[in-house]
Structures are given as structure tokens and as C-alpha cells.
Design a protein around this motif. Sequence first.
Motif, PDB file in Angstrom:
ATOM      1  N   VAL A 362       5.308  16.964  -4.325  1.00 52.16           N
ATOM      2  CA  VAL A 362       4.468  16.833  -3.152  1.00 52.16           C
ATOM      3  C   VAL A 362       3.074  17.411  -3.382  1.00 52.16           C
ATOM      4  CG1 VAL A 362       4.208  17.567  -0.755  1.00 52.16           C
ATOM      5  CG2 VAL A 362       6.407  16.707  -1.571  1.00 52.16           C
ATOM      6  N   ALA A 363       2.987  18.494  -4.121  1.00 52.89           N
ATOM      7  CA  ALA A 363       1.701  19.124  -4.373  1.00 52.89           C
ATOM      8  C   ALA A 363       0.978  18.483  -5.547  1.00 52.89           C
ATOM      9  CB  ALA A 363       1.894  20.612  -4.629  1.00 52.89           C
ATOM     10  N   GLU A 364       1.559  17.485  -6.149  1.00 51.97           N
ATOM     11  CA  GLU A 364       0.936  16.844  -7.300  1.00 51.97           C
ATOM     12  C   GLU A 364       0.491  15.439  -6.910  1.00 51.97           C
ATOM     13  OE1 GLU A 364       3.837  17.092 -10.359  1.00 51.97           O
ATOM     14  OE2 GLU A 364       3.971  19.271 -10.319  1.00 51.97           O
ATOM     15  N   ALA A 365       0.384  14.573  -7.906  1.00 51.49           N
ATOM     16  CA  ALA A 365       0.030  13.184  -7.638  1.00 51.49           C
ATOM     17  C   ALA A 365       1.187  12.489  -6.925  1.00 51.49           C
ATOM     18  CB  ALA A 365      -0.295  12.468  -8.944  1.00 51.49           C
ATOM     19  N   ARG A 366       0.871  11.675  -5.966  1.00 47.63           N
ATOM     20  CA  ARG A 366       1.881  10.904  -5.242  1.00 47.63           C
ATOM     21  C   ARG A 366       1.342   9.495  -5.091  1.00 47.63           C
ATOM     22  NH1 ARG A 366       1.981  14.276  -0.012  1.00 47.63           N
ATOM     23  NH2 ARG A 366       3.656  12.872   0.657  1.00 47.63           N
ATOM     24  N   LEU A 367       2.069   8.535  -5.582  1.00 46.75           N
ATOM     25  CA  LEU A 367       1.560   7.173  -5.694  1.00 46.75           C
ATOM     26  C   LEU A 367       2.313   6.229  -4.765  1.00 46.75           C
ATOM     27  CD1 LEU A 367       1.290   6.903  -9.583  1.00 46.75           C
ATOM     28  CD2 LEU A 367      -0.508   7.553  -7.973  1.00 46.75           C
ATOM     29  N   ARG A 368       1.591   5.244  -4.290  1.00 45.60           N
ATOM     30  CA  ARG A 368       2.197   4.128  -3.573  1.00 45.60           C
ATOM     31  C   ARG A 368       1.552   2.852  -4.074  1.00 45.60           C
ATOM     32  NH1 ARG A 368       2.442   4.702   2.582  1.00 45.60           N
ATOM     33  NH2 ARG A 368       4.276   5.922   2.019  1.00 45.60           N
ATOM     34  N   VAL A 369       2.387   1.828  -4.334  1.00 47.03           N
ATOM     35  CA  VAL A 369       1.898   0.573  -4.882  1.00 47.03           C
ATOM     36  C   VAL A 369       2.416  -0.580  -4.036  1.00 47.03           C
ATOM     37  CG1 VAL A 369       3.846   0.283  -6.484  1.00 47.03           C
ATOM     38  CG2 VAL A 369       1.634  -0.793  -7.010  1.00 47.03           C
ATOM     39  N   THR A 370       1.607  -1.602  -3.909  1.00 44.24           N
ATOM     40  CA  THR A 370       2.016  -2.842  -3.249  1.00 44.24           C
ATOM     41  C   THR A 370       1.582  -4.012  -4.121  1.00 44.24           C
ATOM     42  OG1 THR A 370      -0.045  -3.032  -1.993  1.00 44.24           O
ATOM     43  CG2 THR A 370       1.785  -1.859  -0.938  1.00 44.24           C
ATOM     44  N   ILE A 371       2.277  -5.118  -3.986  1.00 44.05           N
ATOM     45  CA  ILE A 371       1.921  -6.342  -4.701  1.00 44.05           C
ATOM     46  C   ILE A 371       2.164  -7.519  -3.770  1.00 44.05           C
ATOM     47  CG2 ILE A 371       4.223  -6.501  -5.762  1.00 44.05           C
ATOM     48  CD1 ILE A 371       2.819  -7.816  -8.196  1.00 44.05           C
ATOM     49  N   ASP A 372       1.237  -8.440  -3.735  1.00 40.31           N
ATOM     50  CA  ASP A 372       1.339  -9.613  -2.860  1.00 40.31           C
ATOM     51  C   ASP A 372       0.599 -10.777  -3.489  1.00 40.31           C
ATOM     52  OD1 ASP A 372       2.514  -8.610  -0.179  1.00 40.31           O
ATOM     53  OD2 ASP A 372       0.886  -7.183  -0.570  1.00 40.31           O
ATOM     54  N   PRO A 373       1.083 -12.003  -3.285  1.00 40.01           N
ATOM     55  CA  PRO A 373       0.202 -13.148  -3.520  1.00 40.01           C
ATOM     56  C   PRO A 373      -0.933 -13.096  -2.508  1.00 40.01           C
ATOM     57  CG  PRO A 373       2.500 -13.835  -3.274  1.00 40.01           C
ATOM     58  CD  PRO A 373       2.424 -12.408  -2.821  1.00 40.01           C
ATOM     59  N   ILE A 374      -2.123 -13.446  -2.912  1.00 39.33           N
ATOM     60  CA  ILE A 374      -3.228 -13.519  -1.973  1.00 39.33           C
ATOM     61  C   ILE A 374      -3.228 -14.937  -1.405  1.00 39.33           C
ATOM     62  CG2 ILE A 374      -5.676 -13.173  -1.611  1.00 39.33           C
ATOM     63  CD1 ILE A 374      -4.153 -10.680  -2.497  1.00 39.33           C
ATOM     64  N   GLY A 375      -3.002 -15.048  -0.097  1.00 38.19           N
ATOM     65  CA  GLY A 375      -2.771 -16.372   0.474  1.00 38.19           C
ATOM     66  C   GLY A 375      -1.366 -16.811   0.125  1.00 38.19           C
ATOM     67  N   SER A 376      -1.250 -17.817  -0.726  1.00 44.02           N
ATOM     68  CA  SER A 376       0.058 -18.322  -1.143  1.00 44.02           C
ATOM     69  C   SER A 376       0.018 -18.702  -2.614  1.00 44.02           C
ATOM     70  CB  SER A 376       0.465 -19.561  -0.327  1.00 44.02           C
ATOM     71  OG  SER A 376       0.545 -19.268   1.042  1.00 44.02           O
ATOM     72  N   LEU A 377       1.180 -18.646  -3.266  1.00 42.36           N
ATOM     73  CA  LEU A 377       1.359 -19.222  -4.593  1.00 42.36           C
ATOM     74  C   LEU A 377       1.951 -20.608  -4.393  1.00 42.36           C
ATOM     75  CD1 LEU A 377       2.824 -16.197  -6.608  1.00 42.36           C
ATOM     76  CD2 LEU A 377       0.462 -17.005  -6.552  1.00 42.36           C
ATOM     77  N   VAL A 378       1.178 -21.646  -4.694  1.00 40.29           N
ATOM     78  CA  VAL A 378       1.558 -23.021  -4.386  1.00 40.29           C
ATOM     79  C   VAL A 378       1.774 -23.778  -5.688  1.00 40.29           C
ATOM     80  CG1 VAL A 378       0.877 -25.136  -3.186  1.00 40.29           C
ATOM     81  CG2 VAL A 378       0.224 -22.916  -2.262  1.00 40.29           C
ATOM     82  N   ARG A 379       2.819 -24.563  -5.729  1.00 42.17           N
ATOM     83  CA  ARG A 379       3.133 -25.345  -6.923  1.00 42.17           C
ATOM     84  C   ARG A 379       1.943 -26.191  -7.363  1.00 42.17           C
ATOM     85  NH1 ARG A 379       9.090 -27.680  -5.226  1.00 42.17           N
ATOM     86  NH2 ARG A 379      10.343 -25.891  -5.948  1.00 42.17           N
TER      87      ARG A 379
END
Length: 789
Positions: A362-379
Amino acid sequence: MSADAPQSDADLLRAVRAGNAAAYGELYERHVTAARAMARQLVRGVEVEDVVAEAFTKILDLVCRGGGPESAFRTYLLTIVRRTVHDRTRIASSPAVTGEIERYDPTAPFVDPTLAGLDRSPIARAYLSLPERWRAVLWHTEVERGGPAQVAPLLGLSANGVAALSYRAREGLRQAYLRSHARPGVLPECRTVLGRLGHYVRGGLSRRDARTVDEHVDSCQECHGVLVEVADVERGLRVVVGPLIAGPLFSGYVLALAKASGPGGAGPLRAVRRLGRMPRRWLVGAGAVVLLVVAAATVRALSGPEPVDRPATLGPVAVPPPSVDPVPVPLPTGRPSRVPGERASRVPPPVAIDRQSTPAEVAEARLRVTIDPIGSLVRARPGIVGVRLRNYGKAASDELAARVGLPPGVSLVPHVRSGPGASVSGPAGTVDGWECRPSERGARCVRRGLAAGRSTALYLRVLVSGAAPQGAGPTVRVDAGRLRVRARAASGVRATGAPARFATEGKVSVRAIGNTLLTCPDDLEGCPEARRREGEQRDNDLWHMTALDRDDHPFTDSSSEAVLSVPRGGQVVWAGLYWSAAGAEGGPIRLRPPGLRGYVTVRPSEVKVRELPLGPVYQAFADVTALAADVRAGGTWWAADAPMEEGVARHAGWSLVLVVTDPAEPYGQAVVLDGGTVVGGRVRRAHFPLHGLRPAAAPARVELVTWEGDADLRGDRVSLGSGALTPSGGERDASNVFDGSVGRGGGLTFGVDVDTVSAELGVDPGLTITSDKDVVLFGAAAVSVRSRP
């Protein structure tokens, strides 16, 4: 209750079930004004009374058969009115379709397609879980803003009794809302605090317990968000439950009800006046965080003047350089509503907590990550995958190593540069200190450690194959010494949608300009009136369209201009040129930026051909960032000689879509989505997810480019998930957005629309376009949304 006291709605409904017809007449007199106010938002003329009569008849039939509402007559009636109009429209367009009133249930509201997902928001689920009598008092007092004396006859109570019941119902709503957050998987310390928040906002905790809650929400972003929401559930009722029951035209309904009710309607009138100023944070899905935005003037007062930072760019993607991370600004103290005699409780500023970290970290580095397509991934289309990482700890992290896993059929785009005016694709990474290389199933990216309180973003350009399977989304794992965090995107490859052409973060906003290249002939009667948006011939279907040539250049056959305004101190980050016309062959167009005497030939890097009722049309695209990058003060842009056909029902036009820095804007995100989708005819509704935009309920600005809209064909609407939106230009009609208009002023631009709409993103961020009569080609959308890094 005395013998002379009026019967409640529940009493009258029981009497109707017992065969007392006069009791239903009393219900009619009480609620017919509201039914008419609702119907007038949906139909016109004599059809209003027809819809009202049909709705009351349907409810009477249900009640006499033992069904229908028990006490919440008003909300049930509004749902039936809306569903009646919906079914009448469907039956008129397709006689084989019938609606069954037996399926109607006040616990399952009829949700308009433009508000899809609203019933899944936490505040809506909490409201629908309440006893019907509680729902009724909350609707009348909090949503419609009726006074206790007005509501008392409906509930069979005195005015004081209404106030007491409303208080109990609000408390029940808070508890139901808190129970929805105390789901499995919540950390024990959060579960304990969530169980105390109801007493906390009422000032019912001891000083010691209140201090414990203060300390926890000071360091837990999610619990802080829940606290802010539960402290002001009344606003959630008006912003979410109001449209849930009364539909996208809720504000019009309460305004009409206020006018029809005379002096007694002052409460609803106050509600609609306040609605435009309310944040839509209540539309955020379960577990989302309420994000408050501090006014730019306050930020400057607290932090002093800030330098103008321009996001670093690489091809069609940009992210801010490492120095752009804004300094966190203390947020204002919330003031939850309370009843007389209660102790007010403060709402502390949000500080995020990383649930991936162990207590020792808790007193050190604490990371949060997210990943998403921006808009949509379309064929068969290129796209963008965005990774965002933040260090919520109190120390810098070790070196970051991110492993991005891409779904089958999705691969990184190689480094390619093509001819003049064409799009530029750069290698993944290489911005904000990231360096990336392809791996077997995605990419491996590294970056130096991330300082405490700082964030970083990484965008990967990808190509989706035509055979890519629909399914799971991309994943990411980030290692930093002993820290390890993971994330998976909620969405993966789709068959349809709007993929991202460009994405960036920083103090950015979006702009779009454009114009038509065809018009009606000058010498024909009615043409001058049509150009001024007057008369009865305002569609290109009614004219033999001819080339419009407005410049003084002797070698152009068609030309038109548009004025671009760049924010003071701003710069162009990205610019894309879209042009469209009738025909199956798209080719080069000529473009003249401000300050140039001659035109530059721009060749398309992409051409899409689509089929409209009167034949094929094309949309072409080219990246023109290099031409626009030096245009800092705006000015007049000219476009000329796009490939086009003259004739009846033909269109031709162009639009310049831009992402610009704006020092006056707060930190945010900007994304440009490619369309090329036909809306109308057999497919009357198209929904384009806006994945990757955070937060979900933040104010957003959208620039829409659409082709072949007709001013006299109504029924085309736009929504961001929170109701139909009114464009800032043209006739400013929410039910006729694509009316042949560009910008705030000017005349009719036959078949060409560049519209600006503003709203707050809904529970499931997405752009919905509906066209009941017209058939249009959705070209592109540029979205900027306030965010917090």
C-alpha cells in the motif's frame, strides 16, 4: 384517516376490481392530465385523445381481470401510453405485428431503444426492487416534484404522511442501492464500509465510526463513488428513473405536466429546469466511479497557469507525452441532502485504490490497468486497442513490461507510409516512452517506471481479418518488479460497428466543418427559397442537382468553402478529410487550406461503396494532418472537383474532421470513428459502441458527418444512450437531425450534414442513429469526452 378523506389510488383500484366503475372514473380524472402530457410528446392532434383513451381502456381491462397496478397507477399509465404509441406505429407499418398488453408490467418498464441499458443502471435496479407504494411516492415527490399536498390524495395520506413515507422510501432506495454494490468479490473492508454508508449520510454514526468511514473512502475510489451517489439519490431518480418510465422525452413530459397543472405544477417545472444542469453519473454501470469535473477557472486559481501541451503523435494515433500528466486537484465537498435535525456529513475527495495490490504494498507503487478496443474491432477493418495504466501508490514503480494479447485474427499493423494525402500507419508504441515489438499473439511493450500519481496510455493499431471470430476481447498483463496487474476488455471482434480511425488523450476537443458541392439550378422557381431553407422543395429528390462552384478559380467545375475555428492557443493534432457523392467510383478531390492560393490534390486512402435506394454512393477518406498542422488560427477551407454525378436525387459534399488541443478544456479523450453505414429503410436503427471512453457519464461533444439527409423527411434521431439529442445547427429538431445543414448558420446544404450534438454518455456508452423515413449514410463521428487520467 377520516371518513371524508379521499381514497388513495390503491383503494380505487381495489374498488374497480370489485366492480365499481365510478372508482375508475375517479382514477381517470386524477391522471388524465399526465396521460395527455405524455401523449403530446409522442403524437399530435386528435391522435392524443385516441392514445389516452386506448391506454385507459387497456388498463381497465387488465385491472378487471385481476392484473395491472396495485398502487403505482401513474407510472403504469405512462408506460402504457408509450407502449400504445409504439404498437400503433408498428401496426401501421406492418399490420401483421401486434402488441400484447398482457406483457406489460410496472416492474419491467418499456425501455425506448435509444435508452437501451438504462434499466440495468444501479439506481434503476434499486428503484425497481422497492415495494410499489414506495415507488409511487418517489415518482410523485422526487421525479415529478409534486408537493405533499398534491400527492396526498393519490396515496390516501395527509401531507405529513406523504413526507414521512417519502423519507422512508428514499432510505429504502439508498439501502437497495448499497446492497447492489455489496456483491461477492468485494473486499471485506469495503463491505463493512458499504454497510455503514446509509447511516453515514444521515449523520447516524458515532464520531469514531464516522472517522473510520472517512479514512476508508479517502483511499478507496469505488467506495467514494458509491458514497457520492447514495448521498444524493434524488438526482438519480430524476436523471435515470424519469427517462426510464417516461422515455427520452421525459423533460418535455414534466414541462407539459407543469403547464397543464397550473400553479400546482411548479414542482415539475422546477424539475425540468434543474434537469439540464444535472450530471448523468447515475447512468454509470455497476462498479463504475463517479467522476467530478472542476471548472477550468477553479483549476487555474488553485494550480496557477498551465503550459499548453500538445499530445505527441505518430500516424493516426496520439497520446500525451510523459509531462502531460495533470496535477490532481482537490474536488469540492459534497453536501448530501438530509432531513431536519440530521447531522450533515462531508463527502471526501476521491482517491483510487488498487485491488490488485497486497497490504504490504500500500505504501509503495500500486498499479491499475485497463484495456479496451477504441470504438469497435470490426471484421476486415483496421482498429485501435487502448491500454491505460495508472500508479495510485506513493512511490514510483519499477520498469513496466506489458504483454498485450490480441484475439485470433487480430494483428498489429506494420509501419507503412503511402502516397500524398493517404493515411499514415506507424508502429505500435514509441510514444510516451513505450517501446513495442510484435509477439506471437500480440505485442510486448516496455517503458521506464511510472511515477507516483502518474498515468500513461498506449495505443496499438491493429488489423482485423475478415475471418476473425467474434468473442473474447484483448488482454494485457503488466509486470513491474513484484507487482503484476491484469485486465481483459469487455468486448472483442464484432461483425459490424464503427472502428476507430484516430485516438488521443490530453486537453483536446473535436471539430468538423464541411459543405455541399451540388445545388438546385439558380433559374428554377423555388430554388432561392429552398437554399434559404424555405418553401416546400427542400430535398435533393425534388431537383435536378447541378454543380455548385463558389470560388473564383477558373479551373474548378465545383467548389465550396467552410470556415474553421481553432480554440485560442490550440493546434491541430489530427485532420481527416471525408467526401461522398452518388456513384460507385470514388477518386481524388482538391483541397485548399487557409493561406494557400492554389489547390492541393488529395487522393483517397480508402473508398467505401454502399447501396442506397436510388443507387450506389461512395465515401472516400484521406489523412490530411500534414496540410492542417500549420493552421493554428483557423480560416476558410475550400474543396473542389470531387467525382460526382449531376441529376435528380444526387448528392456530393465534403467534411474536414479534426482533433485539436484546447487549453481551456479539462483533461479528456478524443476518438474519431469511421462509419460507412446505411441507416434507414430495412435497417432503421444502428448502434455503434463507444468502448474505451472513460468515464461513462462524462460530458461529451460529438461531431457527426452524414450523407443524403433530407430536410422534409423527419424521424431521424441521434442518442448517446440518454435520450434523443438536439443538434446545434439547422432547424435544431431532435426528431429531424439530418436536415441538410452544416454548422450553426447558413442555408440548405442538399444531402450533406455536419452536426454537433452534446450530451453525457449513457450507461452503455454508444452512438445510436435511428431513421424512420429517410435513408442516410452515416459517414464518421468525432467524440471528445472529459476524463480524468
